[in-house]
Every structure is written in C-alpha cells, then in structure tokens.
Design a protein around this motif. Structure first.
Motif, mmCIF file in Angstrom:
data_model
loop_
_atom_site.group_PDB
_atom_site.id
_atom_site.type_symbol
_atom_site.label_atom_id
_atom_site.label_comp_id
_atom_site.label_asym_id
_atom_site.label_seq_id
_atom_site.Cartn_x
_atom_site.Cartn_y
_atom_site.Cartn_z
ATOM 1 N N GLU A 133 36.248 -7.972 4.461
ATOM 2 C CA GLU A 133 37.383 -7.626 5.475
ATOM 3 C C GLU A 133 38.510 -8.315 4.801
ATOM 4 N N ARG A 134 38.410 -9.361 4.520
ATOM 5 C CA ARG A 134 39.648 -10.270 4.019
ATOM 6 C C ARG A 134 40.063 -9.789 2.641
ATOM 7 N N ALA A 135 39.123 -9.232 1.767
ATOM 8 C CA ALA A 135 39.417 -8.774 0.557
ATOM 9 C C ALA A 135 40.160 -7.551 0.778
ATOM 10 N N GLU A 136 39.683 -6.512 1.802
ATOM 11 C CA GLU A 136 40.249 -5.109 1.819
ATOM 12 C C GLU A 136 40.299 -4.946 3.324
ATOM 13 N N PRO A 137 41.302 -5.464 4.183
ATOM 14 C CA PRO A 137 41.352 -5.296 5.618
ATOM 15 C C PRO A 137 40.992 -3.850 6.209
ATOM 16 N N GLY A 138 40.108 -3.621 6.970
ATOM 17 C CA GLY A 138 39.496 -2.371 7.650
ATOM 18 C C GLY A 138 38.546 -1.759 6.760
ATOM 19 N N SER A 139 38.084 -2.339 5.742
ATOM 20 C CA SER A 139 37.007 -1.855 5.216
ATOM 21 C C SER A 139 35.820 -1.718 5.922
ATOM 22 N N TYR A 140 35.411 -3.010 6.397
ATOM 23 C CA TYR A 140 34.241 -3.022 7.107
ATOM 24 C C TYR A 140 34.117 -2.135 8.270
ATOM 25 N N GLN A 141 35.358 -2.100 9.033
ATOM 26 C CA GLN A 141 35.422 -1.028 10.407
ATOM 27 C C GLN A 141 34.850 0.236 9.873
ATOM 28 N N ARG A 142 35.570 0.761 8.689
ATOM 29 C CA ARG A 142 34.949 2.048 8.163
ATOM 30 C C ARG A 142 33.312 1.966 7.963
ATOM 31 N N ILE A 143 32.931 1.255 7.352
ATOM 32 C CA ILE A 143 31.506 1.182 7.115
ATOM 33 C C ILE A 143 30.845 1.104 8.482
ATOM 34 N N GLU A 144 31.111 0.235 9.301
ATOM 35 C CA GLU A 144 30.401 0.341 10.529
ATOM 36 C C GLU A 144 30.507 1.730 11.250
ATOM 37 N N ASN A 145 31.705 2.166 11.472
ATOM 38 C CA ASN A 145 31.982 3.454 12.090
ATOM 39 C C ASN A 145 31.223 4.414 11.496
ATOM 40 N N SER A 146 31.200 4.633 10.174
ATOM 41 C CA SER A 146 30.399 5.762 9.506
ATOM 42 C C SER A 146 28.870 5.430 9.839
ATOM 43 N N TYR A 147 28.513 4.145 9.748
ATOM 44 C CA TYR A 147 26.913 4.109 10.111
ATOM 45 C C TYR A 147 26.880 4.576 11.306
ATOM 46 N N TYR A 148 27.403 4.167 12.500
ATOM 47 C CA TYR A 148 26.806 4.557 13.724
ATOM 48 C C TYR A 148 26.844 5.958 13.998
ATOM 49 N N GLN A 149 28.110 6.547 13.433
ATOM 50 C CA GLN A 149 28.261 8.125 13.527
ATOM 51 C C GLN A 149 27.067 8.803 12.901
ATOM 52 N N GLU A 150 26.542 8.347 11.932
ATOM 53 C CA GLU A 150 25.455 8.949 11.364
ATOM 54 C C GLU A 150 24.106 8.669 12.080
ATOM 55 N N GLN A 151 23.920 7.434 12.707
ATOM 56 C CA GLN A 151 22.995 7.225 13.533
ATOM 57 C C GLN A 151 22.773 8.319 14.858
ATOM 58 N N LYS A 152 24.114 8.439 15.302
ATOM 59 C CA LYS A 152 24.231 9.117 16.399
ATOM 60 C C LYS A 152 23.924 10.855 16.114
ATOM 61 N N GLU A 153 24.380 11.003 14.843
ATOM 62 C CA GLU A 153 23.877 12.426 14.639
ATOM 63 C C GLU A 153 22.479 12.796 14.362
ATOM 64 N N LEU A 154 21.659 11.509 13.948
ATOM 65 C CA LEU A 154 20.333 11.703 13.495
ATOM 66 C C LEU A 154 19.792 11.866 14.975
#
Length: 572
Positions: A549-570
């Motif tokens: 997140e420090r190296a690229e602000p907002g990057s982890y938030q995108r990873i986390e959002n994408s993961y939980y969206q995928e879990q929800k679709e499953l």
C-alpha cells in the motif's frame, strides 16, 4: 398729607373694619349658642316631671319600684335646682351679647353649657324611668293577662293529650304549679305597688312557659318513639331472631336476646330522663337505642341474605374441592416421575405439595362449616365470606397448577432439542476443522486450535450431562446457548484465517512488481516468516499489505475488493 400718613390711615380703617366684622360674627355665633341653650333648658322644663312624680306618689309604690322612684326623684330634683341658675346665665349672656360685651357673654354662655351638660343626662334618664314606672302597672297587667291565657292553653293541651305526656306528666304538673305560684306572686306584687319586681316575675313566667311549650312536642315524640316505635322494633327483632334460630341460623358468640335486653334497659333509662324533662339525656339514650336497633336489623338481614348463597354453592364447592385435590395429587405424581429424570430447579415439586396442603386445609374448613350448617350453628355470613375466598383461591391454584404442569411438559421436548443441537454442533465443528485443513496451509494457528479444543470439550461436557440419570435442563439450556456462540465464533475465526491466507498469497504475488523496493523486499521476508513458521496469517497479511500500500497507494484495497467480490459470486 404724606404718603406714609395715607398708608397708616388706610391700615387703621381696614383694621377697624376687620375688628367690627369679627365682633359681628362672634355676636351672631354666641346668639345661636344662647338660643340653643335656651331651647335645651325649655325642653327639660317642658317635661314637667313634677307632674309625673305627683302621679307616681299617688300610686303608692312599694319595694323595688319605690326604691327606683326615690332614687331618680332625688336625681331630678337635684338637677331642677340648677334650672334658675342656668336661666340667669342664659339671660346674662344674652344681655352682654346684645351690648357687645362679647367676653363676658362668652363666660356666661360657657358656664350655662357646663350646667346644661351636667343635668341633661339625669333629666332624660329620670324622665325615662318615670315613664316606665307610670306605664309598668298597665304593661304588667297586659303581660299578666297574655301569659295567663298562654298558660291556660298549655294546661288545656296537656290535659287533652295527657296520655302522650304520661311519662313526664308529673314533672310537667310540677312546673305548671310553680308557674301558678309565680302568677300569684306577680299579682300580689302589682297590688302592693312593686311593679318592677312584678315585671321580673312575669319575665320569669314567660321564659318558663316558652321553655315548656318548646319541650312539649319533643316530649310527645320521644315518648312515642321510646314506648311504641323502639319497643315494636325490638319485639320484631326478637321474633325474627327466634324464627331464624328455629330455622337453624347461627349467630356465633353474639347473644341477640341480651342485646335486646340491654336496649330495653336503655329505653327505661331514657324514659326516666324524659320523666324529669331532661331531653338532652333522653336524646343521647335514644341515639344509642336507634343505633343498636339498626345494627341488629343489619345482622339479621345479613344472615338471611347469606344463606341462599351458601345453600346454592355448597355442593358446587364440594365438587371443586374434590376435583382440585385430584388435580393436586396427579400433579405431584407427575412431578415426582419427572423429578427422576430431570432436576426441577424452580421448586416445582415443593410448590405443588404446598398447594396440595392448602387445598386440603380448605377442604377441612369446608367440612367443618358443613357440619356447623347441619347442626344449626353456622353463621351464614361468615361461611359466605370464607367460601367466596375459597372459590377465588381455587381458581388461582388451578391456574398455577396448570402453569406448573405445562412448564415440566416442555422438559421432554427440551431434551430432544438439546440432543439434536449437540449433534449439529459436533457436525459443524468437524466441518469447520476439515474445511480449514483442506486449505493446504503450512499449519493451523495455535489460537484456533485452543478455541477448537474448548468448543469440543464444551460439547462433550454437555453431551455427558444429557446422558446422566437426572438432567438439569435449565443448566444445559444455558450451556447450549454458550456453545452456539462459541461455534459461531469458531466458524468466523476459520473464515478469517482462510481469507487472510488467500489474500496473503494474492498480495505476495502482486508484490513481485516491487522487488526493487527495499521496504517491500524486507516486508516479504518478514511476512513469509510469519506465514510459514508462525502460522500467523493475519499478521503476515498485514505486514505485506502495508508495504504494498505504501509502494502503490490503493493497490491492496483493489486486491481485497476483487477477492471478496469473487467469493460473493461463488456463493451466489
């Protein structure tokens, strides 16, 4: 003539005019005073009290009347001796005033006023007394005749209604005889010329006649109430009481006949007071008798009205008591049987036994009351009050016994629910553990294992309690609630571990972009240590996620959002 001399002359003229006017005003005022004094003196002389004295002397007064005459005659004569002196002063004042000798005139007027003021009150009072003495003989005769007429009317009324006054007739006759003596005394005093004393005696006769006349209606009414109304009521109460006793009405410790005797004794005492015309004492006694009669009527009426209720509900109450005793016995039997398998933690068995004892006592009270009814000793009003309480209490007891029965009926169902819950909890915990084991993780975190062991032990403990001979369902129910919470918490913990591990892998892959970043590289080493060696997946994720997140602000938030969206679709 100079201006000063002119001013002095004008002042002198004005002064003379003022003095002359003042003398004229004073002269006129003093003339009015002289006329006023002359009128007052003339009024006193016009009374001609000497004539009144002469007439009174001819009446040959005696006693108090003569003493009064002599007293006021002396007072008047003393005052009359001053009349010539007053007349002289008035004439001197008028003469001096006419000659404008104002000071001397004022002195004469003043002396005359003082003398007039000193004698006018005595003259007036003497006139009033003489007039009263002159009129007293005629007034006394008129009053005597009036009182004698009233006396005769009262005596005639008493003789005509002598039966209605029979109790007080002797005392009434005594008072009438005393009045006859007073009439004779008044007549004798008038004949002797003592009209003042005769008037006092006549006033006494008037007061006595008025008092007696006022009392006669009350005497008649009180005698009627005491001898007829109250006596008839007490006879009616006695007859009613005997009839009710013959009909097997009970009155407990109350001796109605004794109460009637005491009321009759009070009537006798009231009649004795009436015979002395002591109406106040008579009234007090009558109020006592009236209150007692009302009380006795109330007692008889209360018992008479209570009996139909008792007779109507006697069989009904017996059936209710018998039914409730049966219900009580069945409930105790049921609770004893249930107590062999379940711990009754709210004292249900003791309470049911207490209710049974209460019903048994009510049945014993009912039996004793029924025996008193059969023996003719029952006080129906008391029985009615007791049975109303019993009927109400039986309804409350029946309701409470129903509640106790329904409460323990749920124990069997509660046990079955508990067995199913334990089975389900075991399955849920097993599934959670297997699901976590299949994630190919380096290992399972120590905290999860401890929680897992705790839940397994809780389930095992409660399962053992369910297999005991006597089960405490209340305690087990509380434990099941706790186990349910802990299983939910274990499931959430497993899901958090899996999510953290998966997000860790995704974030580590994404961190490959920053291998030229020393901070990210150092974070990767530390994170892998936490992941592979400590099995601390949450801290491992936090470590690498923070660096990325420090190296690229907002990057982890995108990873986390994408993961939980995928879990929800499953899941969907």
């Amino acid at each position: 003539m100079s201006s000063t001399q002119s001013l002095l002359l004008i002042t002198l003229i004005i002064t003379i005019i003022v003095v002359v006017m003042a003398m004229l005003l004073i002269n006129r005022r003093q003339l009015r005073d002289i006329e006023e004094l002359d009128n007052e003196l003339g009024n006193m002389e016009d009374l001609h009290l000497e004539r009144a004295i002469g007439k009174l002397d001819q009446m040959e007064l005696a006693g108090e009347s003569l003493a009064t005459l002599n007293t006021w005659k002396k007072s008047y004569q003393k005052a009359a001796e001053l009349f010539p002196e007053i007349q002289r002063l008035i004439e001197d004042g008028a003469d001096e005033n006419a000659r404008y000798r104002l000071v001397k005139s004022h002195q004469s007027i003043k002396q005359a006023r003082e003398l007039v003021d000193s004698v006018s009150e005595d003259v007036k009072n003497s006139s009033d007394v003489f007039t009263q003495l002159l009129e007293s003989n005629r007034e006394n005769k008129v009053q005597y005749d009036e009182l004698m007429q009233s006396y005769r009317e009262i005596r005639k009324e008493i003789l005509a209604d002598s039966f209605d006054y029979s109790m007080a007739l002797e005392e009434i006759e005594n008072r009438l005889s005393a009045m006859e003596e007073d009439f004779a005394q008044a007549k004798n005093l008038s004949a002797q010329g003592d009209h003042v004393e005769a008037k006092r005696v006549l006033s006494k006769i008037r007061a006595d006649l008025t008092a007696l006349k006022t009392k006669l209606p009350e005497v008649k009414e009180d005698q009627h109430d005491l001898q007829t109304v109250f006596a008839d009521q007490l006879d009616e109460i006695a007859a009613g009481y005997k009839e009710m006793r013959d009909a097997k009405y009970g009155f407990g410790s109350l001796d109605v006949l004794l109460e009637i005797k005491q009321s009759n004794d009070q009537i006798d005492r009231s009649l004795a007071a009436l015979a002395q015309l002591d109406l106040e004492e008579t009234s007090k006694g009558m109020k006592k008798v009236e209150k007692e009669i009302k009380t006795l009527y109330g007692i008889l009426e209360k018992e008479y009205k209570a009996r139909p209720f008792v007779e109507k509900n006697q069989d009904k109450l017996q059936r209710l008591l018998t039914h409730q005793q049966t219900v009580s016995q069945q409930l105790i039997k049921k609770l004893r049987h249930i107590d062999e398998s379940y711990e009754l933690t709210h004292g249900e068995l003791d309470e049911s036994r207490e209710l049974e004892r209460e019903v048994h006592k009510m049945d014993s009270d009912y039996i004793r009351a029924s025996q008193r009814i059969a023996d003719g000793r029952a006080v129906y009003s008391e029985v009615q009050d007791d049975w109303i309480k019993i009927l109400g209490r039986l309804q409350e007891i029946g309701k409470r016994q129903q509640e106790l029965s329904e409460a323990v009926d749920g124990l069997y169902e509660a046990e079955e629910v508990a067995q199913r819950s334990i089975k389900e909890f075991k399955q849920q915990v097993s599934l959670v553990y297997r699901h976590l084991s299949r994630q190919n993780l380096p290992g399972i975190p120590e905290g999860f294992l401890q929680m897992y062991t705790l839940v397994i032990n809780e389930i095992s403990k409660t399962s053992g309690e369910l297999n005991q001979v006597r089960i405490n369902m209340e305690k087990i129910s509380e434990e099941l609630v706790q186990i349910s919470d802990d299983v939910d918490r274990l499931q959430r913990e497993a899901e958090d571990i899996i999510s953290s591990a998966n997000l860790f892998e995704l974030t580590m892959q994404y961190s490959n972009k920053f291998l030229d970043n020393e901070t990210v590289v150092r974070a990767r080493r530390n994170a892998m240590k936490l992941y592979d060696r400590d099995y601390n997946y949450k801290d491992a994720l936090d470590t690498i996620a923070t660096a990325v997140e420090r190296a690229e602000p907002g990057s982890y938030q995108r990873i986390e959002n994408s993961y939980y969206q995928e879990q929800k679709e499953l899941i969907d």
